[in-house]
Motif scaffolding. Structure first.
Motif, PDB file in Angstrom:
ATOM      1  N   LYS A 256       0.833  -1.202   0.000  1.00  0.00           N
ATOM      2  CA  LYS A 256       0.000   0.000   0.000  1.00  0.00           C
ATOM      3  C   LYS A 256       0.871   1.258   0.000  1.00  0.00           C
ATOM      4  O   LYS A 256       0.601   2.205  -0.744  1.00  0.00           O
ATOM      5  N   ASN A 257       1.913   1.258   0.813  1.00  0.00           N
ATOM      6  CA  ASN A 257       2.821   2.404   0.864  1.00  0.00           C
ATOM      7  C   ASN A 257       3.568   2.583  -0.460  1.00  0.00           C
ATOM      8  O   ASN A 257       3.800   3.714  -0.901  1.00  0.00           O
ATOM      9  N   MET A 258       3.917   1.475  -1.089  1.00  0.00           N
ATOM     10  CA  MET A 258       4.594   1.551  -2.378  1.00  0.00           C
ATOM     11  C   MET A 258       3.666   2.176  -3.421  1.00  0.00           C
ATOM     12  O   MET A 258       4.077   3.031  -4.207  1.00  0.00           O
ATOM     13  N   VAL A 259       2.415   1.766  -3.441  1.00  0.00           N
ATOM     14  CA  VAL A 259       1.442   2.326  -4.383  1.00  0.00           C
ATOM     15  C   VAL A 259       1.248   3.806  -4.119  1.00  0.00           C
ATOM     16  O   VAL A 259       1.189   4.609  -5.057  1.00  0.00           O
ATOM     17  N   LYS A 260       1.158   4.197  -2.855  1.00  0.00           N
ATOM     18  CA  LYS A 260       1.036   5.620  -2.530  1.00  0.00           C
ATOM     19  C   LYS A 260       2.228   6.411  -3.058  1.00  0.00           C
ATOM     20  O   LYS A 260       2.082   7.496  -3.615  1.00  0.00           O
ATOM     21  N   SER A 261       3.421   5.864  -2.889  1.00  0.00           N
ATOM     22  CA  SER A 261       4.623   6.530  -3.375  1.00  0.00           C
ATOM     23  C   SER A 261       4.595   6.659  -4.887  1.00  0.00           C
ATOM     24  O   SER A 261       4.979   7.697  -5.448  1.00  0.00           O
ATOM     25  N   LEU A 262       4.153   5.632  -5.577  1.00  0.00           N
ATOM     26  CA  LEU A 262       4.059   5.683  -7.034  1.00  0.00           C
ATOM     27  C   LEU A 262       3.045   6.727  -7.484  1.00  0.00           C
ATOM     28  O   LEU A 262       3.294   7.452  -8.469  1.00  0.00           O
ATOM     29  N   VAL A 263       1.945   6.823  -6.796  1.00  0.00           N
ATOM     30  CA  VAL A 263       0.926   7.808  -7.132  1.00  0.00           C
ATOM     31  C   VAL A 263       1.494   9.212  -6.963  1.00  0.00           C
ATOM     32  O   VAL A 263       1.276  10.088  -7.800  1.00  0.00           O
ATOM     33  N   ILE A 264       2.235   9.435  -5.921  1.00  0.00           N
ATOM     34  CA  ILE A 264       2.854  10.741  -5.671  1.00  0.00           C
ATOM     35  C   ILE A 264       3.867  11.061  -6.777  1.00  0.00           C
ATOM     36  O   ILE A 264       3.932  12.184  -7.282  1.00  0.00           O
ATOM     37  N   LEU A 265       4.646  10.061  -7.185  1.00  0.00           N
ATOM     38  CA  LEU A 265       5.643  10.268  -8.250  1.00  0.00           C
ATOM     39  C   LEU A 265       4.963  10.591  -9.587  1.00  0.00           C
ATOM     40  O   LEU A 265       5.457  11.423 -10.351  1.00  0.00           O
ATOM     41  N   VAL A 266       3.866   9.934  -9.865  1.00  0.00           N
ATOM     42  CA  VAL A 266       3.170  10.136 -11.137  1.00  0.00           C
ATOM     43  C   VAL A 266       2.523  11.518 -11.176  1.00  0.00           C
ATOM     44  O   VAL A 266       2.487  12.168 -12.217  1.00  0.00           O
ATOM     45  N   ASP A 267       2.013  11.962 -10.049  1.00  0.00           N
ATOM     46  CA  ASP A 267       1.382  13.297 -10.015  1.00  0.00           C
ATOM     47  C   ASP A 267       2.417  14.320 -10.131  1.00  0.00           C
ATOM     48  O   ASP A 267       2.804  15.088 -10.722  1.00  0.00           O
TER      49      ASP A 267
END
Length: 62
Positions: free
Chosen positions: A51-62
């Motif tokens: 879940k934390n990895m997905v959150k980090s990816l979402v932040i990077l993509v934005d």
């Protein structure tokens, strides 16, 4: 589980053997419960990491 009448009809030796059997079953169930609790914790930890990895990816993509 034995009924009250069955327990009253047992000799002391039978009662002791029955109690020892119940105790060993209880210990087995406890070990099993601890094992599954530990496995649950491991799975929850892996899920939290994912879940934390997905959150980090979402932040990077934005």
């Amino acid at each position: 589980m034995k009924t009250n009448e069955e327990l009253r009809g047992m000799t002391q030796d039978e009662l002791v053997a029955y109690a020892q059997n119940l105790q060993s079953e209880s210990e087995e169930y406890q070990k099993s419960m601890f094992y599954y609790m530990e496995e649950k914790k491991k799975i929850e930890s892996k899920f939290e990491s994912f879940k934390n990895m997905v959150k980090s990816l979402v932040i990077l993509v934005d």
